[in-house]
Design an enzyme around this catalytic site. Sequence first.
Site, short mmCIF file in Angstrom:
data_model
loop_
_atom_site.label_atom_id
_atom_site.label_comp_id
_atom_site.label_asym_id
_atom_site.label_seq_id
_atom_site.Cartn_x
_atom_site.Cartn_y
_atom_site.Cartn_z
N VAL A 1 -19.80 -4.35 20.17
CA VAL A 1 -19.27 -3.16 20.82
C VAL A 1 -18.24 -2.49 19.91
O VAL A 1 -17.52 -3.16 19.15
CB VAL A 1 -18.64 -3.52 22.18
N HIS A 2 -18.18 -1.16 19.97
CA HIS A 2 -17.19 -0.41 19.21
C HIS A 2 -15.79 -0.79 19.71
O HIS A 2 -15.57 -0.92 20.92
CB HIS A 2 -17.43 1.09 19.41
#
Length: 338
Positions: free
Chosen positions: A229-230
Amino acid sequence: MLIVRPSRLSDLAQVERMASASGAAVHTLPAHRDKLFEKISASVHSFDAEVDVYGEESYFFVLENTATGVLHGTSAVVAYTGFSEPFYVYRNDIIVHASRALKVHNRIHVLTLSHDLTGDSQLCSFYVDPELAKTHYPRLLSRARLLFAAQHPERFADNMMSFLPGVSDATGRAPFWEGVGRKFFGIDYVQAEYFTGVKEKTFIAELMPHYPIYVPLLSDEAQQAMGQVHPGSRVPFNILLEEGFEADNYIEIFDGGPVIRAKRENLKTIQQSKVIPTRRGRQMAGEVWYLVSNTAIHRFRAMLLQLPAQLPDVLTLASQVADALELDDDDEIRIVPM
Protein backbone atom coordinates in the site's frame (compact mmCIF):
# COMPACT_ATOMS: atom_id res chain seq x y z
CA MET A 1 -19.21 19.63 15.46
CA LEU A 2 -18.14 17.27 12.67
CA ILE A 3 -20.72 15.00 11.05
CA VAL A 4 -20.84 12.61 8.11
CA ARG A 5 -23.74 13.17 5.72
CA PRO A 6 -24.68 12.43 2.09
CA SER A 7 -23.07 14.82 -0.37
CA ARG A 8 -25.22 17.34 -2.24
CA LEU A 9 -24.64 19.32 -5.42
CA SER A 10 -23.80 22.49 -3.49
CA ASP A 11 -20.69 20.64 -2.20
CA LEU A 12 -19.14 20.46 -5.67
CA ALA A 13 -16.52 23.19 -5.28
CA GLN A 14 -15.29 21.82 -1.95
CA VAL A 15 -15.28 18.23 -3.23
CA GLU A 16 -13.24 19.40 -6.22
CA ARG A 17 -10.71 20.94 -3.83
CA MET A 18 -10.37 17.65 -1.94
CA ALA A 19 -10.15 15.63 -5.15
CA SER A 20 -7.23 17.79 -6.29
CA ALA A 21 -5.53 17.30 -2.92
CA SER A 22 -6.07 13.52 -2.94
CA GLY A 23 -3.70 12.96 -5.86
CA ALA A 24 -4.18 11.25 -9.21
CA ALA A 25 -3.79 7.75 -7.76
CA VAL A 26 -7.24 7.90 -6.12
CA HIS A 27 -9.03 7.58 -9.44
CA THR A 28 -12.39 6.99 -7.70
CA LEU A 29 -12.16 10.67 -6.72
CA PRO A 30 -10.96 12.28 -9.98
CA ALA A 31 -10.04 15.97 -10.01
CA HIS A 32 -12.44 16.49 -12.91
CA ARG A 33 -15.41 18.78 -12.33
CA ASP A 34 -17.85 17.08 -14.70
CA LYS A 35 -17.09 13.61 -13.31
CA LEU A 36 -17.45 14.84 -9.73
CA PHE A 37 -20.78 16.45 -10.65
CA GLU A 38 -21.91 13.10 -12.09
CA LYS A 39 -20.70 11.31 -8.97
CA ILE A 40 -22.62 13.58 -6.60
CA SER A 41 -25.73 13.54 -8.81
CA ALA A 42 -25.72 9.74 -8.93
CA SER A 43 -25.39 9.64 -5.15
CA VAL A 44 -28.28 12.06 -4.63
CA HIS A 45 -30.50 9.87 -6.82
CA SER A 46 -29.33 6.71 -4.99
CA PHE A 47 -30.17 8.09 -1.55
CA ASP A 48 -33.61 9.13 -2.83
CA ALA A 49 -34.33 5.81 -4.56
CA GLU A 50 -36.53 3.04 -3.23
CA VAL A 51 -34.30 -0.05 -3.32
CA ASP A 52 -35.39 -3.65 -2.86
CA VAL A 53 -32.42 -5.23 -4.65
CA TYR A 54 -29.07 -3.46 -4.90
CA GLY A 55 -27.83 -2.43 -8.32
CA GLU A 56 -26.28 0.64 -9.92
CA GLU A 57 -26.59 2.84 -6.80
CA SER A 58 -23.60 4.67 -5.33
CA TYR A 59 -23.49 6.54 -2.02
CA PHE A 60 -21.10 9.47 -1.60
CA PHE A 61 -20.52 10.91 1.88
CA VAL A 62 -18.75 14.01 3.15
CA LEU A 63 -17.32 15.03 6.54
CA GLU A 64 -18.64 18.48 7.42
CA ASN A 65 -17.87 20.94 10.18
CA THR A 66 -21.39 22.13 10.96
CA ALA A 67 -20.14 25.34 12.59
CA THR A 68 -18.27 26.52 9.48
CA GLY A 69 -19.78 24.55 6.62
CA VAL A 70 -16.26 23.45 5.60
CA LEU A 71 -15.86 19.90 4.28
CA HIS A 72 -12.87 17.90 5.52
CA GLY A 73 -13.24 14.51 3.86
CA THR A 74 -15.06 12.14 1.53
CA SER A 75 -15.92 8.45 1.37
CA ALA A 76 -18.22 6.35 -0.78
CA VAL A 77 -19.75 2.95 -1.39
CA VAL A 78 -20.61 1.56 -4.82
CA ALA A 79 -23.43 -0.94 -4.33
CA TYR A 80 -22.56 -3.23 -7.27
CA THR A 81 -19.02 -3.14 -8.65
CA GLY A 82 -18.98 -3.59 -12.40
CA PHE A 83 -22.72 -2.98 -12.88
CA SER A 84 -22.35 -0.64 -15.85
CA GLU A 85 -18.73 -1.15 -16.92
CA PRO A 86 -16.11 -3.87 -16.49
CA PHE A 87 -14.17 -4.09 -13.23
CA TYR A 88 -10.75 -5.68 -13.54
CA VAL A 89 -8.28 -7.02 -11.00
CA TYR A 90 -5.28 -9.32 -11.21
CA ARG A 91 -5.81 -12.65 -9.49
CA ASN A 92 -2.81 -14.43 -7.97
CA ASP A 93 -2.69 -17.92 -9.48
CA ILE A 94 -0.27 -20.83 -9.60
CA ILE A 95 0.63 -22.71 -12.77
CA VAL A 96 2.52 -26.00 -12.49
CA HIS A 97 5.29 -26.75 -15.00
CA ALA A 98 6.60 -30.28 -14.71
CA SER A 99 8.83 -32.64 -16.67
CA ARG A 100 9.05 -36.29 -15.62
CA ALA A 101 12.09 -36.81 -17.85
CA LEU A 102 14.05 -34.00 -16.19
CA LYS A 103 12.52 -34.62 -12.75
CA VAL A 104 11.45 -30.98 -12.60
CA HIS A 105 8.28 -29.82 -10.88
CA ASN A 106 7.84 -26.03 -10.67
CA ARG A 107 4.96 -24.04 -9.24
CA ILE A 108 4.99 -20.65 -11.00
CA HIS A 109 3.27 -17.54 -9.63
CA VAL A 110 1.19 -15.87 -12.36
CA LEU A 111 -1.23 -12.94 -12.53
CA THR A 112 -4.50 -13.51 -14.36
CA LEU A 113 -6.82 -10.69 -15.44
CA SER A 114 -10.12 -11.33 -13.67
CA HIS A 115 -13.71 -10.17 -13.22
CA ASP A 116 -14.10 -12.18 -10.01
CA LEU A 117 -15.09 -9.20 -7.85
CA THR A 118 -17.90 -8.03 -10.11
CA GLY A 119 -21.01 -7.71 -7.97
CA ASP A 120 -19.22 -6.91 -4.70
CA SER A 121 -19.98 -3.63 -2.96
CA GLN A 122 -16.92 -1.39 -3.13
CA LEU A 123 -15.71 1.04 -0.47
CA CYS A 124 -13.92 3.83 -2.28
CA SER A 125 -13.22 7.57 -2.67
CA PHE A 126 -11.71 7.95 0.80
CA TYR A 127 -10.00 11.26 1.54
CA VAL A 128 -9.49 13.19 4.78
CA ASP A 129 -7.68 16.49 5.23
CA PRO A 130 -4.15 15.87 6.56
CA GLU A 131 -4.70 17.85 9.76
CA LEU A 132 -7.34 15.29 10.82
CA ALA A 133 -5.33 12.19 9.93
CA LYS A 134 -4.26 11.48 13.53
CA THR A 135 -7.69 12.06 15.10
CA HIS A 136 -10.75 9.80 15.43
CA TYR A 137 -12.38 11.40 12.38
CA PRO A 138 -10.89 9.13 9.69
CA ARG A 139 -12.54 6.20 11.50
CA LEU A 140 -15.82 8.07 11.64
CA LEU A 141 -15.62 8.85 7.92
CA SER A 142 -14.74 5.29 6.93
CA ARG A 143 -17.03 3.41 9.31
CA ALA A 144 -20.08 5.69 8.93
CA ARG A 145 -20.78 4.11 5.54
CA LEU A 146 -20.80 0.71 7.27
CA LEU A 147 -23.32 2.00 9.83
CA PHE A 148 -25.44 2.96 6.83
CA ALA A 149 -24.97 -0.52 5.34
CA ALA A 150 -25.85 -2.14 8.68
CA GLN A 151 -29.12 -0.21 8.78
CA HIS A 152 -29.98 -0.75 5.11
CA PRO A 153 -28.52 -4.17 4.14
CA GLU A 154 -30.83 -4.60 1.16
CA ARG A 155 -28.85 -1.88 -0.61
CA PHE A 156 -25.54 -3.80 -0.57
CA ALA A 157 -23.92 -7.08 -1.59
CA ASP A 158 -22.99 -9.89 0.79
CA ASN A 159 -19.31 -9.28 -0.04
CA MET A 160 -17.58 -5.91 0.33
CA MET A 161 -14.19 -5.01 -1.11
CA SER A 162 -11.81 -2.10 -1.43
CA PHE A 163 -8.53 -1.49 -3.18
CA LEU A 164 -5.86 0.86 -1.95
CA PRO A 165 -3.29 2.83 -3.98
CA GLY A 166 -0.07 0.93 -4.51
CA VAL A 167 3.51 2.10 -4.33
CA SER A 168 4.49 5.15 -6.38
CA ASP A 169 7.01 7.95 -5.85
CA ALA A 170 6.61 11.72 -5.68
CA THR A 171 6.88 12.01 -9.47
CA GLY A 172 4.07 9.50 -10.01
CA ARG A 173 6.31 6.62 -11.08
CA ALA A 174 4.86 3.24 -9.99
CA PRO A 175 7.24 0.23 -10.18
CA PHE A 176 4.48 -2.27 -10.94
CA TRP A 177 3.13 -0.10 -13.74
CA GLU A 178 6.62 0.23 -15.20
CA GLY A 179 6.98 -3.56 -15.14
CA VAL A 180 3.60 -4.37 -16.66
CA GLY A 181 1.19 -1.63 -17.75
CA ARG A 182 3.58 0.68 -19.55
CA LYS A 183 4.58 -2.13 -21.91
CA PHE A 184 1.00 -2.38 -23.18
CA PHE A 185 -0.33 1.18 -22.78
CA GLY A 186 2.77 3.25 -23.56
CA ILE A 187 1.72 6.03 -21.17
CA ASP A 188 2.67 7.16 -17.66
CA TYR A 189 1.00 5.67 -14.60
CA VAL A 190 -0.57 9.01 -13.61
CA GLN A 191 -2.12 9.33 -17.07
CA ALA A 192 -3.51 5.78 -16.88
CA GLU A 193 -5.09 6.39 -13.46
CA TYR A 194 -6.58 9.68 -14.67
CA PHE A 195 -8.09 7.98 -17.73
CA THR A 196 -9.56 5.29 -15.46
CA GLY A 197 -11.32 7.99 -13.47
CA VAL A 198 -12.72 10.03 -16.36
CA LYS A 199 -13.09 7.69 -19.35
CA GLU A 200 -14.94 4.47 -20.16
CA LYS A 201 -13.13 1.34 -18.98
CA THR A 202 -13.14 -0.33 -22.41
CA PHE A 203 -9.58 0.87 -23.04
CA ILE A 204 -8.41 -1.54 -20.30
CA ALA A 205 -9.94 -4.54 -22.07
CA GLU A 206 -8.53 -3.34 -25.38
CA LEU A 207 -4.93 -2.97 -24.18
CA MET A 208 -4.34 -5.21 -21.14
CA PRO A 209 -2.87 -8.67 -21.80
CA HIS A 210 -5.46 -11.43 -21.47
CA TYR A 211 -2.98 -14.23 -20.91
CA PRO A 212 -1.33 -14.93 -17.54
CA ILE A 213 1.69 -12.80 -16.62
CA TYR A 214 4.57 -14.84 -15.21
CA VAL A 215 5.64 -13.00 -12.08
CA PRO A 216 9.26 -14.31 -12.08
CA LEU A 217 9.77 -12.52 -15.41
CA LEU A 218 9.01 -9.14 -13.82
CA SER A 219 11.75 -6.96 -12.35
CA ASP A 220 12.54 -7.35 -8.64
CA GLU A 221 11.22 -3.81 -8.11
CA ALA A 222 7.86 -4.64 -9.71
CA GLN A 223 7.54 -7.89 -7.75
CA GLN A 224 8.32 -6.16 -4.45
CA ALA A 225 5.58 -3.58 -5.11
CA MET A 226 2.84 -6.21 -5.50
CA GLY A 227 0.29 -5.99 -2.70
CA GLN A 228 2.05 -3.04 -1.03
CA VAL A 229 0.00 0.00 0.00
CA HIS A 230 1.11 3.57 -0.68
CA PRO A 231 2.40 5.20 2.55
CA GLY A 232 -0.18 7.97 2.16
CA SER A 233 -3.00 5.41 2.31
CA ARG A 234 -1.89 3.63 5.48
CA VAL A 235 -4.63 5.29 7.56
CA PRO A 236 -7.65 4.06 5.52
CA PHE A 237 -5.92 0.71 4.95
CA ASN A 238 -5.40 0.10 8.67
CA ILE A 239 -8.97 1.17 9.49
CA LEU A 240 -10.36 -1.42 7.08
CA LEU A 241 -8.03 -4.14 8.39
CA GLU A 242 -9.21 -3.38 11.93
CA GLU A 243 -12.78 -3.61 10.66
CA GLY A 244 -12.18 -7.17 9.46
CA PHE A 245 -11.13 -6.82 5.83
CA GLU A 246 -8.37 -9.17 4.69
CA ALA A 247 -5.98 -9.18 1.77
CA ASP A 248 -7.52 -11.62 -0.65
CA ASN A 249 -6.07 -13.22 -3.76
CA TYR A 250 -6.11 -10.05 -5.85
CA ILE A 251 -4.10 -6.92 -6.62
CA GLU A 252 -4.92 -3.72 -8.50
CA ILE A 253 -4.04 -3.92 -12.19
CA PHE A 254 -2.19 -0.61 -12.56
CA ASP A 255 -0.03 -0.11 -9.48
CA GLY A 256 -0.27 -3.57 -7.88
CA GLY A 257 -1.86 -2.16 -4.71
CA PRO A 258 -3.69 -4.45 -2.28
CA VAL A 259 -7.29 -5.50 -2.82
CA ILE A 260 -9.02 -6.34 0.47
CA ARG A 261 -12.32 -8.13 0.91
CA ALA A 262 -14.73 -9.34 3.59
CA LYS A 263 -18.17 -10.80 4.13
CA ARG A 264 -20.41 -7.87 5.06
CA GLU A 265 -21.87 -9.76 8.01
CA ASN A 266 -18.37 -10.34 9.47
CA LEU A 267 -17.38 -6.67 9.67
CA LYS A 268 -17.13 -5.29 13.21
CA THR A 269 -19.39 -2.30 12.61
CA ILE A 270 -22.06 -4.56 11.10
CA GLN A 271 -21.75 -7.18 13.84
CA GLN A 272 -21.41 -4.95 16.89
CA SER A 273 -23.68 -2.01 16.13
CA LYS A 274 -27.17 -1.97 17.63
CA VAL A 275 -30.27 0.17 17.44
CA ILE A 276 -31.54 1.88 20.59
CA PRO A 277 -34.27 4.50 21.19
CA THR A 278 -33.45 8.07 22.23
CA ARG A 279 -35.01 11.05 23.94
CA ARG A 280 -33.96 14.64 24.42
CA GLY A 281 -32.66 15.85 27.75
CA ARG A 282 -29.50 16.05 29.78
CA GLN A 283 -26.88 13.89 28.10
CA MET A 284 -24.80 11.64 30.36
CA ALA A 285 -21.05 12.26 30.38
CA GLY A 286 -18.91 9.30 29.43
CA GLU A 287 -15.44 8.01 28.80
CA VAL A 288 -16.02 5.78 25.76
CA TRP A 289 -16.07 6.99 22.16
CA TYR A 290 -18.98 5.75 20.06
CA LEU A 291 -19.91 6.01 16.41
CA VAL A 292 -23.55 7.08 16.23
CA SER A 293 -25.91 7.52 13.30
CA ASN A 294 -29.60 8.03 12.70
CA THR A 295 -31.54 5.33 10.86
CA ALA A 296 -32.59 7.49 7.90
CA ILE A 297 -31.58 7.17 4.25
CA HIS A 298 -31.36 10.51 2.43
CA ARG A 299 -31.22 12.34 5.78
CA PHE A 300 -28.45 10.04 7.07
CA ARG A 301 -26.15 11.63 9.65
CA ALA A 302 -23.28 10.11 11.69
CA MET A 303 -21.00 11.54 14.35
CA LEU A 304 -18.76 10.72 17.33
CA LEU A 305 -20.01 10.88 20.90
CA GLN A 306 -18.44 10.21 24.29
CA LEU A 307 -20.90 8.19 26.35
CA PRO A 308 -20.88 5.82 29.34
CA ALA A 309 -19.42 2.34 28.85
CA GLN A 310 -22.73 0.87 30.02
CA LEU A 311 -25.47 2.28 27.82
CA PRO A 312 -29.02 2.68 29.16
CA ASP A 313 -32.03 1.12 27.44
CA VAL A 314 -33.06 4.59 26.25
CA LEU A 315 -30.26 7.05 25.47
CA THR A 316 -30.77 10.69 26.44
CA LEU A 317 -29.15 13.09 23.99
CA ALA A 318 -28.56 16.81 24.28
CA SER A 319 -30.76 18.87 21.96
CA GLN A 320 -27.79 20.10 19.88
CA VAL A 321 -26.69 16.49 19.33
CA ALA A 322 -30.20 15.36 18.42
CA ASP A 323 -30.48 18.30 16.01
CA ALA A 324 -27.13 17.45 14.39
CA LEU A 325 -28.33 13.87 13.88
CA GLU A 326 -31.68 15.21 12.61
CA LEU A 327 -33.60 13.17 15.16
CA ASP A 328 -37.25 13.67 15.99
CA ASP A 329 -38.54 12.87 19.46
CA ASP A 330 -38.20 9.17 20.29
CA ASP A 331 -36.27 8.36 17.10
CA GLU A 332 -33.85 5.44 17.20
CA ILE A 333 -30.11 5.60 16.56
CA ARG A 334 -27.57 3.00 15.48
CA ILE A 335 -24.50 2.95 17.73
CA VAL A 336 -21.21 1.06 17.95
CA PRO A 337 -18.18 1.60 20.21
CA MET A 338 -14.95 2.79 18.64
